[in-house]
Design an enzyme around this catalytic site. Structure first.
Site, PDB file in Angstrom:
ATOM      1  CG  ASN A   1      -2.072  -0.976   1.069  1.00 58.10           C
ATOM      2  OD1 ASN A   1      -2.700  -1.024   0.026  1.00 58.10           O
ATOM      3  ND2 ASN A   1      -2.335  -1.765   2.100  1.00 58.10           N
TER       4      ASN A   1
ATOM      5  CB  CYS B   1      -6.085  -5.741  -2.439  1.00 65.43           C
ATOM      6  SG  CYS B   1      -6.710  -5.244  -0.821  1.00 65.43           S
ATOM      7  CG  HIS B   2      -6.384  -9.680   1.610  1.00 61.23           C
ATOM      8  ND1 HIS B   2      -5.082  -9.941   1.938  1.00 61.23           N
ATOM      9  CD2 HIS B   2      -6.786  -8.687   2.429  1.00 61.23           C
ATOM     10  CE1 HIS B   2      -4.716  -9.160   2.934  1.00 61.23           C
ATOM     11  NE2 HIS B   2      -5.737  -8.393   3.257  1.00 61.23           N
TER      12      HIS B   2
ATOM     13  CG  HIS C   1      -8.274  -0.449   0.501  1.00 57.84           C
ATOM     14  ND1 HIS C   1      -7.224   0.072   1.217  1.00 57.84           N
ATOM     15  CD2 HIS C   1      -8.031  -1.770   0.385  1.00 57.84           C
ATOM     16  CE1 HIS C   1      -6.372  -0.893   1.530  1.00 57.84           C
ATOM     17  NE2 HIS C   1      -6.856  -2.026   1.020  1.00 57.84           N
TER      18      HIS C   1
ATOM     19  CE1 TYR D   1      -8.933   4.409   2.814  1.00 57.92           C
ATOM     20  CE2 TYR D   1     -10.561   2.751   2.275  1.00 57.92           C
ATOM     21  CZ  TYR D   1      -9.289   3.088   2.679  1.00 57.92           C
ATOM     22  OH  TYR D   1      -8.372   2.103   2.930  1.00 57.92           O
TER      23      TYR D   1
END
Length: 488
Positions: free
Chosen positions: A149, A170-171, A201, A258
């Site tokens: 990241n 990413c998971h 994300h 975010y």
């Protein structure tokens, strides 16, 4: 098959071990070479001992090498995997501590917001060094798999400026799907079909089917609100689902930073988060977790080494994308996943230059994205706000333009909801000065930033945040693990 995989930042011991065992679950890969590299010789030797023990226990011909000479590790590599955290926990602590002085309360701070943007400034010059080495000494068509990241910024820089074939991994999508399957009563995610698309994300489950039956917003809201655990841990996420009509992949704590709505007022933050685990919104939660994990590993290393003597169980191969991508590329066994790549028309209502995360298929011909996806308007608007911050952040990191960096931070949704322009300008000066050792592109700007700080009239405060917890000692961690074991 025989080829070489280089892992940069291999001192991230637990994750490196997971990638290693996943890859060795592919029978054709037993004769490959893993080249580990890290800036920490100490961490390298620890992970090499663990991987050597796995190879020995499973009687494999796999070769494992370790070196602090990154270029040597990359020589002849067909695949390069990055797990780096430039500046380590020392710089990361400043990503959390300094914004708190200006009222910005982050749970993770590694994607956008003030911490994620500065994290990108530290990482991007190093990512470009990786790419230069790959172009010069790796296999001609080397593929770069970035796990580090801030995912979108790192991948953006590697593709646009590093000129290396790069995919970000990413998971979050997998974890979100596991939650949805659970609340809907499915036995496993195999019963769930979904299309998840957006940016890293901030991906959105825009299509859901359970055993072929379409799942709508109302059914999903009811399922989450009825769940005895998620109804408490994912309050913010459920609220976004109600308002946007689709579920976000990202955890309660990540998603909260975010957006400009849920963490801007200290007295409101605790309404939306849950303190049962760091990932649900705790102030500086991931920093605390990472610190405890590092301390625990250092202390309990003999037990980790002993556990490496067990045979690899292929049934426990994780859902991390890396091993499945490599298997598809090398064997042509097709794999479907969600990948971070340049948009180029994949998502119709996001900018073409953005790094998006969306479904794709992998075979010998590479990663083939499913194009023509259109996000719901609210999802697209939220993603675009982050993309604009990411773009400015990448360009600032490349140019060393501190004024552009300040503008990127100013346009961050949560920062903008909390701080004034004067506060942002001083905060960025303070962060650049504090992290100067990892920001070579801003060396020319540090003296002036230091001078501005010495005469600034902008007031700050020492604040731990709305929901901060102290790092637990090894003794406390042992006691907690023992209690959980006894209760289980």
């Amino acid at each position: 098959m025989s080829f070489k995989i280089a892992i940069i930042g291999a001192g991230s011991v637990g994750f490196t071990k997971k990638l290693f065992t996943d890859i060795l679950c592919v029978p054709e890969f037993k004769d490959i070479e893993f080249a580990l590299t890290d800036v920490s010789e100490h961490n390298l030797q620890m992970i090499k001992a663990i991987l050597d023990r796995i190879v020995e226990a499973n009687r494999l011909p796999t070769r494992v090498t370790a070196t602090t000479d990154r270029r040597k590790a990359l020589e002849g590599a067909r695949y390069v995997i990055s797990c780096v955290r430039v500046g380590g926990l020392e710089a990361y602590a400043d990503d959390i501590r300094i914004p708190l002085k200006y009222g910005i309360d982050q749970c993770v701070g590694d994607t956008i917001c003030a911490g994620g943007i500065l994290y990108g400034q530290r990482n991007i010059p190093v990512i470009l060094d990786f790419c230069k080495d790959m172009r010069e000494v790796a296999e001609t068509n080397v593929k770069f798999l970035n796990y580090a990241n801030p995912m979108a910024m790192n991948t953006w820089a590697a593709i646009e400026y590093g000129k290396v074939d790069t995919v970000g991994l990413c998971h979050g999508v997998q974890h979100g799907a596991e939650q949805i399957a659970e609340v809907l009563g499915a036995k496993s995610t195999q019963e769930l079909d979904y299309v998840c698309s957006g940016i890293n994300h901030q991906t959105w489950f825009i299509g859901l089917r359970l055993n072929g039956r379409s799942i709508g917003k109302d059914e999903l809201v009811a399922a989450f609100e009825a769940h005895p655990v998620y109804s408490r841990q994912e309050k913010l996420r459920i609220d976004v689902l109600k308002r946007f009509g689709v579920y976000s992949t990202e955890s309660n704590g990540h998603l909260s930073e975010y957006l400009p709505w849920y963490r801007k007022r200290p007295d409101e933050i605790t309404r939306w988060i849950d303190m049962s685990d760091w990932i649900h919104g705790e102030t500086g939660g991931y920093l605390r977790y990472s610190t405890e994990t590092r301390n625990w590993f250092e202390t309990e290393y003999p037990q980790f080494l002993e556990a490496a003597s067990k045979p690899i169980d292929r049934e426990k191969r994780s859902n991390e994308h890396a091993s499945h991508i490599l298997e598809a590329l090398e064997t042509n066994r097709v794999y479907r996943g969600h990948f971070n790549v340049k948009n180029n028309g994949v998502i119709t209502n996001l900018p073409q230059d953005a790094i998006i995360e969306s479904p794709g298929f992998v075979d010998r011909f590479g990663i083939n994205m499913a194009a023509g996806i259109t996000l719901p308007e609210a999802c697209a608007a939220t993603c675009i706000a982050s993309i604009n911050v990411q773009r400015m952040s990448v360009h600032a990191a490349i140019s060393g333009d501190i004024d552009l960096l300040k503008l990127a931070v100013l346009h961050d949704p949560l920062v903008g909801a909390v701080s004034t322009p004067e506060e942002v300008w001083q905060m960025v000066d303070e962060m650049v000065v504090a992290q100067a050792a990892w920001l070579p592109q801003y060396a020319h700007a540090v003296p002036a930033a230091r001078e501005r700080l010495s005469t600034s009239q902008v007031k700050t405060r020492e604040w731990a945040g709305a929901a901060r917890r102290s790092v637990r000692s090894i003794e406390e961690l042992r006691a907690e693990k023992a209690a959980l074991k006894q209760a289980g």
